[in-house]
Design an enzyme around this catalytic site. Sequence first.
Site, PDB file in Angstrom:
ATOM      1  N   ASP A  45      91.471  29.090  13.832  1.00 17.93           N
ATOM      2  CA  ASP A  45      91.264  29.229  12.383  1.00 17.93           C
ATOM      3  C   ASP A  45      92.576  29.144  11.592  1.00 17.93           C
ATOM      4  O   ASP A  45      92.545  29.027  10.365  1.00 17.93           O
ATOM      5  CB  ASP A  45      90.565  30.562  12.069  1.00 17.93           C
ATOM      6  CG  ASP A  45      89.157  30.603  12.633  1.00 17.93           C
ATOM      7  OD1 ASP A  45      88.612  29.532  12.958  1.00 17.93           O
ATOM      8  OD2 ASP A  45      88.605  31.705  12.768  1.00 17.93           O
ATOM      9  N   CYS A  50      80.793  26.155   9.073  1.00 18.02           N
ATOM     10  CA  CYS A  50      81.711  25.033   8.873  1.00 18.02           C
ATOM     11  C   CYS A  50      81.419  23.911   9.851  1.00 18.02           C
ATOM     12  O   CYS A  50      81.112  24.147  11.024  1.00 18.02           O
ATOM     13  CB  CYS A  50      83.154  25.500   9.041  1.00 18.02           C
ATOM     14  SG  CYS A  50      83.714  26.524   7.681  1.00 18.02           S
ATOM     15  N   LYS A  76      86.488  39.041   7.772  1.00 17.98           N
ATOM     16  CA  LYS A  76      85.219  38.308   7.633  1.00 17.98           C
ATOM     17  C   LYS A  76      84.433  38.308   8.943  1.00 17.98           C
ATOM     18  O   LYS A  76      83.253  38.652   8.961  1.00 17.98           O
ATOM     19  CB  LYS A  76      85.476  36.852   7.214  1.00 17.98           C
ATOM     20  CG  LYS A  76      84.233  35.966   7.339  1.00 17.98           C
ATOM     21  CD  LYS A  76      84.494  34.537   6.935  1.00 17.98           C
ATOM     22  CE  LYS A  76      84.996  33.645   8.033  1.00 17.98           C
ATOM     23  NZ  LYS A  76      83.949  32.972   8.843  1.00 17.98           N
TER      24      LYS A  76
HETATM   25  N1  EPU Z   1      80.565  26.948  22.724  1.00 26.47           N
HETATM   26  C1  EPU Z   1      79.717  26.421  23.660  1.00 26.47           C
HETATM   27  N2  EPU Z   1      78.545  27.070  23.913  1.00 26.47           N
HETATM   28  C2  EPU Z   1      78.199  28.200  23.267  1.00 26.47           C
HETATM   29  C3  EPU Z   1      79.081  28.748  22.316  1.00 26.47           C
HETATM   30  C4  EPU Z   1      80.260  28.077  22.057  1.00 26.47           C
HETATM   31  O1  EPU Z   1      79.992  25.372  24.250  1.00 26.47           O
HETATM   32  O2  EPU Z   1      77.116  28.727  23.514  1.00 26.47           O
HETATM   33  C5  EPU Z   1      81.810  26.235  22.385  1.00 26.47           C
HETATM   34  C6  EPU Z   1      81.725  25.740  20.942  1.00 26.47           C
HETATM   35  O3  EPU Z   1      81.066  24.484  20.863  1.00 26.47           O
HETATM   36  C7  EPU Z   1      83.152  25.693  20.529  1.00 26.47           C
HETATM   37  C8  EPU Z   1      83.788  26.830  21.326  1.00 26.47           C
HETATM   38  O4  EPU Z   1      82.884  27.127  22.387  1.00 26.47           O
HETATM   39  O5  EPU Z   1      83.730  24.484  20.942  1.00 26.47           O
HETATM   40  C9  EPU Z   1      84.086  28.088  20.528  1.00 26.47           C
HETATM   41  O6  EPU Z   1      82.899  28.592  19.973  1.00 26.47           O
HETATM   42  P1  EPU Z   1      82.683  30.142  19.617  1.00 26.47           P
HETATM   43  O7  EPU Z   1      81.294  30.480  19.986  1.00 26.47           O
HETATM   44  O8  EPU Z   1      83.798  30.966  20.173  1.00 26.47           O
HETATM   45  O9  EPU Z   1      82.849  30.107  18.042  1.00 26.47           O
HETATM   46  P2  EPU Z   1      81.863  30.709  16.971  1.00 26.47           P
HETATM   47  O10 EPU Z   1      81.336  32.011  17.436  1.00 26.47           O
HETATM   48  O11 EPU Z   1      80.917  29.659  16.532  1.00 26.47           O
HETATM   49  C10 EPU Z   1      83.710  32.112  15.771  1.00 26.47           C
HETATM   50  C11 EPU Z   1      84.191  32.264  14.371  1.00 26.47           C
HETATM   51  C12 EPU Z   1      84.929  31.005  13.964  1.00 26.47           C
HETATM   52  C13 EPU Z   1      86.097  30.793  14.914  1.00 26.47           C
HETATM   53  C14 EPU Z   1      85.599  30.752  16.367  1.00 26.47           C
HETATM   54  C15 EPU Z   1      86.722  30.685  17.381  1.00 26.47           C
HETATM   55  C16 EPU Z   1      82.580  33.723  13.393  1.00 26.47           C
HETATM   56  C17 EPU Z   1      81.436  33.899  12.465  1.00 26.47           C
HETATM   57  N3  EPU Z   1      83.052  32.501  13.503  1.00 26.47           N
HETATM   58  O12 EPU Z   1      82.850  30.974  15.774  1.00 26.47           O
HETATM   59  O13 EPU Z   1      85.408  31.225  12.658  1.00 26.47           O
HETATM   60  O14 EPU Z   1      86.744  29.579  14.620  1.00 26.47           O
HETATM   61  O15 EPU Z   1      84.839  31.937  16.643  1.00 26.47           O
HETATM   62  O16 EPU Z   1      87.585  31.773  17.253  1.00 26.47           O
HETATM   63  O17 EPU Z   1      83.060  34.697  13.985  1.00 26.47           O
HETATM   64  C18 EPU Z   1      86.189  30.568  10.558  1.00 26.47           C
HETATM   65  O18 EPU Z   1      86.317  31.783  10.309  1.00 26.47           O
HETATM   66  O19 EPU Z   1      86.644  29.647   9.816  1.00 26.47           O
HETATM   67  C19 EPU Z   1      85.491  30.180  11.765  1.00 26.47           C
HETATM   68  C20 EPU Z   1      85.053  28.942  11.969  1.00 26.47           C
END
Ligand code: EPU
Length: 419
Positions: free
Chosen positions: A306, A118, A24
């Site tokens: 996850d 989510c 995904k």
């Molecule tokens: N964060 C910041 N600033 C930012 C970006 C992130 O402080 O600019 C913090 C977030 O608040 C969070 C942490 O860093 O506490 C991790 O965020 P990240 O950006 O790594 O997560 P994401 O890109 O929003 C993706 C996956 C998630 C997965 C996370 C961590 C996708 C579409 N989503 O989210 O997947 O949990 O990385 O591995 O790739 C899922 O599949 O159920 C899911 C939530």
Amino acid sequence: MAGEKFLIHGGMRLEGQIAVSGGKNAAVAIIPAALLGSSPSVIENLPDIEDVHVLIEMLRALGARVEFNGSVMRVDPTTVDSYAPPAHLAQRMRASYYLAPVLLGIFMRAEVPMPGGCNIGTRAIDQTIKGMTTLGARVDTLGGVIDVKSDSLLGAEVYLDCPSVGATVNTMLTAVSATGTTIIYNAAKEPHIVDLANFLNSMGARVMGAGTSIIRIRGGRPLHGSNYTIIPDQIETGTLMIAAAATGGDVIITGAIPTHMEALSAKLLEMGVYIREEDDLIHVRSNGRLRAISVKTQGYPGFPTDLQQPMTALLTVSTGSSVVTENIFDSRFKYVSELERMGARIRVIDNTAIIEGVDRLVGTSVHATDLRAGAAMIVAGLLAEGETVISGVAHIDRGYERLDHKLNLLGAMIERVPE
Ligand code: EPU
């Protein structure tokens, strides 16, 4: 829209062989990236999930021609004529903001509504904004829209304050359209980051170092369309492994990448689960008597956040006290109260859950509060006595390809009924 629910008749042992679907989180980055090509791309091994369907609608709304047969997608970006995906679609998923750097690269302008996804805690985008502005974009987020403009994009050094998956993707996607070299320090190392880099390179980009914390991108378009097969889903693989362990099962998962699963495999071995890995298969066997462990979520190659939720469901019936520490999201324990309603004994203090293993869970009505919470409810339902009713199945369908059907092929009894 009328929802659906799952009725799970618990206590069935999972047995047999099952193939994992495409990833995904790789798919939702690679599909938008296909718009950067000057010719069509064909992407294979995609998961047939709601997030992919929403992305298709968004790409079509932007003018792209998209065909999808449930696994293979052909994206023709040559007819894209809009830089503003519709809000009602963008808000239905997290990864819609990956369109911002892509459309910026094409039009030097993008207007992408703030993403949904989510509800698992603060999901800041400050690092994405930093990445894009460092490369020469002007970003305004007033009014719930990421409004990005640029006169010229220039490669630069970007230091991420945290190894964010989203910020790493967005900075990579901006950098391929920039002139000169970009270096991302403290980049995320997840398998889907590597897959995106490989896809971009197959289009003619020059991305080096993905999978390490320093990614170097020599920018410059045009990129061409490509034919690419995406990686298997790490989290679906892990969910199936946990489900097999939870039911005292004997399951062979095929089409997987065992090295992506090392953090989970190590923990399952510690609990007393038998794991055998061979090429693209993982064999999981358990007698159902498992030991308590401690788990700390981290970026790859650490234990993935996850899988924290399904793992916690498994630990509810493991012997002894387990400690689960969630280090990535600040509100990813909301589903714990649902497990407690099934008889689990869990105390949450700040970002830590302390789980006292009980002899059994008992089925009742529970709600899937988000995608992976839904996976946790399924694991709990599979190992519980009696019937578990799970509402909020739409969350599960967003990210798992027919998980109920796959588990039923292994001997589970899960019925999908209207809510
Ligand atoms: N964060 C910041 N600033 C930012 C970006 C992130 O402080 O600019 C913090 C977030 O608040 C969070 C942490 O860093 O506490 C991790 O965020 P990240 O950006 O790594 O997560 P994401 O890109 O929003 C993706 C996956 C998630 C997965 C996370 C961590 C996708 C579409 N989503 O989210 O997947 O949990 O990385 O591995 O790739 C899922 O599949 O159920 C899911 C939530």
